[in-house]
Design a protein around this motif. Structure first.
Motif, mmCIF file in Angstrom:
data_model
loop_
_atom_site.group_PDB
_atom_site.id
_atom_site.type_symbol
_atom_site.label_atom_id
_atom_site.label_comp_id
_atom_site.label_asym_id
_atom_site.label_seq_id
_atom_site.Cartn_x
_atom_site.Cartn_y
_atom_site.Cartn_z
ATOM 1 N N VAL A 1 65.031 42.911 11.628
ATOM 2 C CA VAL A 1 63.305 43.038 11.308
ATOM 3 C C VAL A 1 62.595 43.764 12.266
ATOM 4 C CG1 VAL A 1 61.134 41.632 11.064
ATOM 5 C CG2 VAL A 1 63.435 40.732 10.374
ATOM 6 N N GLN B 1 59.956 40.108 -7.446
ATOM 7 C CA GLN B 1 58.733 39.569 -7.395
ATOM 8 C C GLN B 1 58.465 38.708 -6.239
ATOM 9 O OE1 GLN B 1 60.029 36.233 -10.183
ATOM 10 N NE2 GLN B 1 58.759 37.137 -11.835
ATOM 11 N N VAL B 2 59.400 38.226 -5.440
ATOM 12 C CA VAL B 2 59.408 37.478 -4.424
ATOM 13 C C VAL B 2 58.747 38.052 -3.209
ATOM 14 C CG1 VAL B 2 60.221 35.726 -2.670
ATOM 15 C CG2 VAL B 2 60.865 35.518 -5.310
ATOM 16 N N PHE B 3 59.435 39.234 -2.857
ATOM 17 C CA PHE B 3 59.319 40.013 -1.741
ATOM 18 C C PHE B 3 58.337 41.421 -1.690
ATOM 19 C CE2 PHE B 3 63.439 38.097 -0.722
ATOM 20 C CZ PHE B 3 62.982 37.196 0.350
ATOM 21 N N ASP C 1 54.134 40.181 -4.541
ATOM 22 C CA ASP C 1 53.154 39.067 -4.341
ATOM 23 C C ASP C 1 51.968 39.611 -3.522
ATOM 24 O OD1 ASP C 1 52.068 36.844 -3.384
ATOM 25 O OD2 ASP C 1 53.841 35.839 -2.701
ATOM 26 N N MET D 1 49.948 38.278 -1.723
ATOM 27 C CA MET D 1 49.654 37.476 -0.415
ATOM 28 C C MET D 1 50.596 38.127 0.721
ATOM 29 S SD MET D 1 49.535 33.964 0.698
ATOM 30 C CE MET D 1 50.022 33.375 2.244
ATOM 31 N N TYR D 2 51.863 38.746 0.373
ATOM 32 C CA TYR D 2 52.703 38.911 1.321
ATOM 33 C C TYR D 2 53.824 40.238 0.589
ATOM 34 C CZ TYR D 2 57.132 38.730 4.039
ATOM 35 O OH TYR D 2 58.038 39.105 4.932
ATOM 36 N N ILE D 3 53.861 41.110 1.469
ATOM 37 C CA ILE D 3 54.992 42.064 1.017
ATOM 38 C C ILE D 3 55.861 42.149 2.169
ATOM 39 C CG2 ILE D 3 55.203 44.492 0.523
ATOM 40 C CD1 ILE D 3 52.530 44.632 -0.683
ATOM 41 N N LYS E 1 57.973 44.204 4.323
ATOM 42 C CA LYS E 1 58.069 45.437 4.674
ATOM 43 C C LYS E 1 59.527 46.049 4.710
ATOM 44 C CE LYS E 1 54.153 46.248 7.763
ATOM 45 N NZ LYS E 1 53.772 46.714 9.050
ATOM 46 N N TYR F 1 67.349 33.398 -2.229
ATOM 47 C CA TYR F 1 66.822 34.172 -0.832
ATOM 48 C C TYR F 1 66.213 33.761 0.245
ATOM 49 C CZ TYR F 1 62.245 32.673 -3.011
ATOM 50 O OH TYR F 1 61.315 31.862 -3.367
ATOM 51 N N CYS F 2 66.490 32.213 0.315
ATOM 52 C CA CYS F 2 66.124 31.384 1.587
ATOM 53 C C CYS F 2 66.577 32.194 2.917
ATOM 54 C CB CYS F 2 66.619 30.194 1.633
ATOM 55 S SG CYS F 2 65.472 29.116 0.459
ATOM 56 N N PHE F 3 65.662 32.453 3.684
ATOM 57 C CA PHE F 3 66.126 33.134 5.024
ATOM 58 C C PHE F 3 65.550 32.503 6.226
ATOM 59 C CE2 PHE F 3 62.412 35.046 3.776
ATOM 60 C CZ PHE F 3 61.413 35.109 4.965
ATOM 61 N N ASN F 4 66.067 32.683 7.476
ATOM 62 C CA ASN F 4 65.702 32.149 8.726
ATOM 63 C C ASN F 4 65.868 33.211 9.444
ATOM 64 O OD1 ASN F 4 65.122 30.407 10.429
ATOM 65 N ND2 ASN F 4 67.192 29.878 10.956
ATOM 66 N N ASN G 1 55.800 28.816 -9.749
ATOM 67 C CA ASN G 1 54.874 30.098 -8.954
ATOM 68 C C ASN G 1 55.000 31.167 -9.082
ATOM 69 O OD1 ASN G 1 54.111 28.171 -6.782
ATOM 70 N ND2 ASN G 1 56.184 28.069 -5.968
ATOM 71 N N TYR G 2 56.246 31.907 -10.096
ATOM 72 C CA TYR G 2 56.334 33.180 -10.723
ATOM 73 C C TYR G 2 56.647 33.107 -11.945
ATOM 74 C CZ TYR G 2 56.981 33.815 -5.639
ATOM 75 O OH TYR G 2 56.924 33.969 -4.163
ATOM 76 N N SER H 1 59.616 29.079 8.877
ATOM 77 C CA SER H 1 60.275 30.240 9.630
ATOM 78 C C SER H 1 59.274 31.484 9.442
ATOM 79 C CB SER H 1 61.519 30.931 9.049
ATOM 80 O OG SER H 1 62.546 29.832 9.518
ATOM 81 N N LYS I 1 57.913 32.115 1.852
ATOM 82 C CA LYS I 1 59.080 32.970 1.235
ATOM 83 C C LYS I 1 60.453 32.359 1.802
ATOM 84 C CE LYS I 1 56.410 35.870 -0.378
ATOM 85 N NZ LYS I 1 56.277 35.814 -1.953
ATOM 86 N N CYS I 2 60.431 32.066 3.067
ATOM 87 C CA CYS I 2 61.674 31.423 3.716
ATOM 88 C C CYS I 2 62.412 30.262 3.011
ATOM 89 C CB CYS I 2 61.692 31.217 4.932
ATOM 90 S SG CYS I 2 60.898 29.969 5.706
ATOM 91 N N ARG J 1 61.822 26.731 3.435
ATOM 92 C CA ARG J 1 62.175 25.446 4.017
ATOM 93 C C ARG J 1 60.914 24.524 3.934
ATOM 94 N NH1 ARG J 1 65.201 27.042 7.735
ATOM 95 N NH2 ARG J 1 64.658 29.337 7.013
#
Lengths: 346, 282
Positions: free
Chosen positions: A70, A104-106, A109, A111-113, A115, A244-247, A302-303, B247, B252-253, B255
C-alpha cells in the motif's frame, strides 16, 4: 460494436502484436508437482492458453493480489504496483461478475475509493470468454447470470472449435482489430443461441429471496448443522472470486516499513477477535453464517447484486466437501417452512 | 484528510498522562499533526474515531477523548491490551505516530440540542464520552443543552480517569457529576455499586426529553440499557458506542460488521432502537 472472426493462427499473430503494448494474463495449465492446475498467469506464448477448463483460481489473484504493498506510512508515500496496461484473456462470466463486485466495493463507492486497487484496475482490460459448458460444481445460471455472454467486459471472445469470434464492444479498441476479417453477426447470434440452449437445464433449482431477510436468517437454527464439518481453513474464501476481506500488515522496521494489504478470511477465528479477548464470532457456525449471509444478504443490502457468482470453486476446494448449494437449499427449506419469506429489502 | 487515503499523517506525541497504575493500565496521549495544513483542516465530531499507527508495527482504532473545541491538540486514551496498545504505552513524549481519520458517524450533537443529557461511562468507556462531555460543557455550547448529568463508574479509586476534569465538570452550570466504584473502599465517600443500580437514586432520570449516552464494557451496557428501559427511557433516546476489531475504517476490510452494518462507517454510535433491529453479534 465490431465483430471479428479469426482462426488460431490469426489469433496468435494478434496476440504477438498485443504483447508489444500489453502485459497479457490468461488461464494456463501449470504443473505443480504433477497436480495440474489452471491458473491465471502472465504469459508470452499464445499456445500456453487453456481455453477449455474453468481456471482453478480466479483472476482476482491479479486484480486484487493476495498481498500488495500500500505504501510507506512513515514517509506518507503511496505505492502502486502496476505500470503497464494489462489484458486478462479468457475471463468467464462468473469471474467477470465477480470483478464487477470488487469494482463496486473498491471504486464505485463514493465514500471511499481504494487508490491502489483503482490504479491497478484502470490498467486492466478484461477480455471475456463465453463459457462452452457447465463445470461439475458451477451454478451461475441458477443465480441469474448468463454464462454465455457478459456486457461488463469491453472485449469478448466466443471460441468455436479452432475459430474465435471477437466482439469489440468498446470503440477505443477498434483500431487494434480493424484489419482482421469481419464476422457475420447473424452467424454469431446462432452460435450464442445454440450455446444458451446447452445451459437451459439449470444445475439446480433455487427459490430464495435476495437479499435474504437479515435478522430472520441470522436467527435461524440451521447454521450449526450446516457448518458442523467446517475446519475453518479459509480455502473457500481464498478461491472465492468475490471474497475481498483484507488486513494490513507491516514489513520492515519503523520508518522503512512497508504497509501491505493482505487477503484475510472471515472463516478464521482471529479475524474478528478483539485485543481484549472478546470475539463476536467465536464459533465456526457464526463464522460460516457470516460468510453465507454476507454473500446473500449483507452484500445485496449494501450494494446491487449478489456476493456470490456461482463459480463453484469453494465446492471443489473444500477439504470436507461443504457445498454452498446445500447451504442455499437448507435456507430455502427453512424459509419455506416458515411460510414464505420476504426479502431483506421489504 | 482525504477519505481515500490508507496512509496516516504524522503526529507528534506532546504529552503522555498515566491515568491509572495498578490493575488497569490506561494512558492518555495528547498529540498534534506535524503538518500545519492537516492540523488546520482536521475536524472531527465527538464519538468518531481514528486509526493510530505505530510505525512498522500496526494500527488500531481509538475514539477521540478530547473535544473538537480544543483546536491545538487531539487526545485519545489507551488501555494496554494488545500489541499496538503495548507499543503505544512504550512511547515517549516527542515520538511520532501516524493518524488516519476521522472515521464513523459520531454522537448526534445537533438532535441532542435542547435536551437533558445523562452520560454513563464505565472505565475506559468514559473516553469517547469525555469528548462529548467537554464539548457540551464548553462555554460556547453549554446553553444549547439542558441539565447535564454524569455517572462515572470505575472498578476502584485507583482506576479513575480524567481526574483533572472533575473540578470543572462539577463547577459547570446546571451539571451533576456522580462517581461510583464496584466495591466499598477505605477513604471513598462517593457512590458504591454498579452504575445501573444507581440511576434511579442518584440521577434525575425522569426529566422530560432526556437522552442518555453510555459506553463501557459490553456487560455494563447491557445492564444499563435494560435498566433505562425499565425507567421509561425510549430506546431511541439511549445511545451507545460500540467497539470492534477494525483494519480499514471505511467498511471494506470486512471484520467489524454487524449484519450489513459496518461499525466503522455506520457506527460506532448506535441508538438502542437501531441495535434491536440488528443481528445480535457484537
Amino acid at each position: 460494436m465490431m465483430i471479428k472472426k479469426i482462426d488460431k493462427n490469426q489469433f496468435k499473430e494478434l496476440f504477438d502484436k498485443l504483447k508489444e503494448n500489453y502485459n497479457i494474463a490468461a488461464p494456463v495449465l501449470i504443473d505443480k508437482n504433477k497436480k495440474t492446475l489452471v491458473e491465471y498467469h502472465y504469459i508470452d506464448d499464445f499456445d500456453k492458453i487453456d481455453w477449455d477448463e474453468q481456471a482453478d483460481s480466479s483472476p482476482k489473484n491479479i486484480i486484487f493480489p493476495q498481498n500488495a504493498p500500500v505504501g510507506n506510512d512513515y514517509k506518507e508515500k503511496q505505492y502502486y504496483d502496476t505500470e503497464q496496461d494489462t489484458l486478462i484473456l479468457g475471463v468467464r462470466s462468473c469471474d467477470i461478475e465477480a470483478i464487477k463486485t470488487l469494482d463496486q466495493v473498491f471504486i464505485e463507492d463514493e465514500m471511499y475509493i481504494d487508490k491502489n486497487y483503482k490504479a491497478r484496475r484502470d490498467k486492466i482490460t478484461l477480455v471475456g470468454l463465453s463459457c462452452p459448458q457447465r463445470n461439475k460444481s458451477c451454478f451461475c445460471d441458477t443465480l441469474g447470470f448468463n454464462p454465455v455472454e457478459s456486457n461488463y467486459a469491453p472485449l469478448y471472445i466466443f471460441k468455436d472449435g479452432n475459430e474465435f469470434w471477437i466482439k469489440v464492444k468498446d470503440k477505443k479498441f477498434e483500431s487494434v482489430f480493424e484489419n482482421l476479417p469481419d464476422g457475420n453477426q447473424d452467424k454469431l447470434e446462432e452460435l450464442i443461441e445454440k450455446r444458451i440452449n446447452t445451459f437451459t437445464e439449470s444445475s439446480f433449482e433455487l427459490d430464495i429471496p435476495i437479499p435474504l431477510p437479515e435478522k430472520e436468517m441470522f436467527e435461524a437454527d440451521i447454521w450449526e448443522e450446516m457448518s458442523e464439518k467446517c475446519l475453518g481453513c479459509g480455502i473457500c474464501t481464498y478461491y472465492c472470486p468475490t471474497c475481498y476481506c483484507f488486513n494490513f500488515i507491516w514489513e520492515g522496521k519503523d520508518g522503512e516499513s512497508t504497509k501491505y494489504k493482505n487477503w484475510d478470511s472471515c472463516m478464521f477465528s482471529t479475524y474478528s477477535a478483539h485485543a481484549s479477548g472478546h470475539n463476536p464470532r467465536d464459533s465456526k457456525e457464526k463464522r460460516y453464517r457470516n460468510r453465507i449471509m454476507h454473500k446473500f444478504s449483507y452484500h445485496p443490502l449494501n450494494y446491487e447484486g449478489l456476493g456470490c457468482v456461482g463459480c463453484g470453486r469453494c465446492i471443489d476446494r473444500c477439504p470436507v466437501n461443504l457445498d454452498i448449494r446445500e447451504a442455499l437449499k437448507l435456507t430455502e427449506k427453512y424459509l419455506e417452512e416458515k411460510g414464505g419469506a420476504k426479502s431483506g429489502k421489504d | 484528510m482525504e477519505k481515500t487515503d490508507m496512509l496516516p499523517h504524522k503526529a507528534e506525541v506532546l504529552e503522555i498522562k498515566q491515568e491509572t497504575e495498578t490493575n488497569l493500565n490506561i494512558k492518555t496521549f495528547k498529540v498534534k499533526f506535524i503538518d500545519n495544513d492537516i492540523r488546520k483542516n482536521f475536524n472531527f465530531k465527538p464519538g468518531q474515531f481514528m486509526m493510530v499507527t505505530v510505525y512498522g508495527l500496526g494500527e488500531a482504532p481509538f475514539g477521540f477523548s478530547s473535544s473538537p473545541t480544543e483546536k491545538d491538540y487531539i487526545e485519545f486514551s489507551v488501555k494496554e491490551v494488545g500489541l499496538v496498545t503495548e507499543a503505544l504505552h512504550n512511547l515517549k513524549e516527542g515520538d511520532k505516530i501516524g493518524i488516519r481519520g476521522p472515521f464513523g458517524n459520531g454522537f448526534p450533537l445537533d438532535s441532542t440540542e435542547g435536551k437533558n443529557i445523562i452520560f454513563i461511562g464505565g472505565g475506559i468507556g468514559l473516553a469517547p464520552l469525555r469528548s462529548m462531555i467537554n464539548y457540551v460543557l464548553d462555554e460556547k455550547n453549554r446553553d444549547k443543552y439542558q441539565r447535564i448529568q454524569l455517572l462515572n463508574a470505575f472498578r476502584s479509586p485507583e482506576d479513575t480517569l480524567f481526574c483533572d476534569d472533575y473540578q470543572w465538570w462539577e463547577n459547570s452550570k446546571d451539571t451533576l457529576v456522580k462517581y461510583t466504584i464496584d466495591e466499598p473502599c477505605e477513604g471513598w465517600s462517593k457512590c458504591v455499586g454498579y452504575p445501573h443500580t444507581l440511576i434511579a437514586e442518584e440521577l434525575d432520570y425522569n426529566l422530560p426529553d432526556t437522552r442518555v449516552f453510555t459506553c463501557g464494557p459490553p456487560i455494563m451496557i447491557k445492564f444499563i440499557t435494560e435498566r433505562l428501559q425499565e425507567l421509561g427511557i425510549e430506546p431511541s433516546e439511549i445511545i451507545t458506542t460500540l467497539e470492534m476489531r477494525m483494519s480499514c475504517g471505511v467498511g471494506k476490510c470486512g471484520r467489524c460488521n454487524i449484519g450489513h452494518y459496518y461499525v466503522c462507517k455506520d457506527g460506532p454510535v448506535f441508538t438502542l432502537e437501531q441495535l434491536r433491529e440488528m443481528p445480535d453479534e457484537y
